[in-house]
Design a protein around this motif. Structure first.
Motif, short mmCIF file in Angstrom:
data_model
loop_
_atom_site.label_atom_id
_atom_site.label_comp_id
_atom_site.label_asym_id
_atom_site.label_seq_id
_atom_site.Cartn_x
_atom_site.Cartn_y
_atom_site.Cartn_z
N THR A 32 0.86 -1.17 0.00
CA THR A 32 0.00 0.00 0.00
C THR A 32 0.90 1.23 0.00
OG1 THR A 32 -1.83 -1.06 1.15
CG2 THR A 32 -1.66 1.33 1.35
N MET A 33 0.58 2.19 -0.84
CA MET A 33 1.41 3.38 -0.95
C MET A 33 0.67 4.59 -0.42
SD MET A 33 4.16 2.16 -2.16
CE MET A 33 5.02 3.72 -2.44
N ALA A 51 -4.30 1.42 -2.51
CA ALA A 51 -4.05 0.01 -2.21
C ALA A 51 -3.09 -0.62 -3.22
CB ALA A 51 -5.37 -0.75 -2.20
N TRP A 52 -2.59 -1.78 -2.88
CA TRP A 52 -1.63 -2.47 -3.75
C TRP A 52 -2.21 -2.73 -5.13
CZ3 TRP A 52 -2.98 -7.14 -5.85
CH2 TRP A 52 -4.09 -7.77 -5.27
N ALA A 97 5.47 3.52 2.06
CA ALA A 97 4.94 2.21 1.68
C ALA A 97 4.67 1.38 2.92
CB ALA A 97 5.94 1.49 0.77
N ARG A 98 3.60 0.61 2.82
CA ARG A 98 3.21 -0.24 3.93
C ARG A 98 3.03 -1.67 3.45
NH1 ARG A 98 -1.38 2.09 5.51
NH2 ARG A 98 -2.80 0.59 4.56
N LYS A 99 3.64 -2.60 4.18
CA LYS A 99 3.48 -4.02 3.88
C LYS A 99 2.09 -4.47 4.32
CE LYS A 99 7.13 -5.06 6.30
NZ LYS A 99 8.25 -5.80 6.92
N TYR A 107 3.57 2.94 8.50
CA TYR A 107 4.24 2.76 7.22
C TYR A 107 5.67 2.28 7.47
CZ TYR A 107 0.43 4.70 4.53
OH TYR A 107 -0.78 4.88 3.94
N ASP A 108 6.10 1.37 6.62
CA ASP A 108 7.39 0.70 6.83
C ASP A 108 8.56 1.40 6.15
OD1 ASP A 108 5.20 -1.83 6.38
OD2 ASP A 108 6.45 -1.91 8.17
N TYR A 109 8.29 2.03 5.02
CA TYR A 109 9.35 2.63 4.23
C TYR A 109 8.97 4.05 3.85
CZ TYR A 109 10.05 -2.40 3.68
OH TYR A 109 10.19 -3.74 3.91
#
Length: 120
Positions: A32-33, A51-52, A97-99, A107-109
């Motif tokens: 997910t961005m 969403a992805w 970005a989120r896994k 958010y992870d990145y």
């Protein structure tokens, strides 16, 4: 995953800009961005997310109808199309970005940010 944002610049009020965020790695299509922004002296603010699959775009009220998020998974890139820009849109814009396994609010990145300045 490394994120590289680009496309910022100086634009007059009422103008448009398109930001891009390109991700490294082969997992982009599962992420997910999101887009965030931070104006001088203010806290970072959520702008929108997608969403992805490219579905379910969601925006903060202040940009609804003016900003559009889209993604191209084949290019590992997410876009933020900004129209009818206002001076209050001036900020550093970040992509994130989120896994799938991560809590929705996290958010992870994060990318490095790109400056958007709107002159009135």
């Amino acid at each position: 995953v490394q994120l590289q944002a680009s496309g910022g610049g100086l634009v007059q009020a009422g103008g448009s800009l398109r930001l891009s965020c390109t991700a490294s790695g082969r997992t982009f299509s599962t992420l997910t961005m999101g887009w965030f922004r931070q104006a001088p002296g203010k806290e970072r603010e959520f702008v929108g997310t997608i969403a992805w699959s490219g579905g379910d775009p969601y925006y903060v009220n202040s940009v609804k109808g003016r900003f559009t998020i889209a993604r191209d998974n084949a290019k590992n890139t997410v876009y933020l199309q900004m129209n009818n820009l206002r001076s209050e849109d001036t900020a550093v814009y970040y992509c994130a970005a989120r896994k799938r396994s991560t809590t929705v609010s996290q958010y992870d990145y994060w990318g490095q940010g790109t400056q958007v300045t709107v002159s009135s």
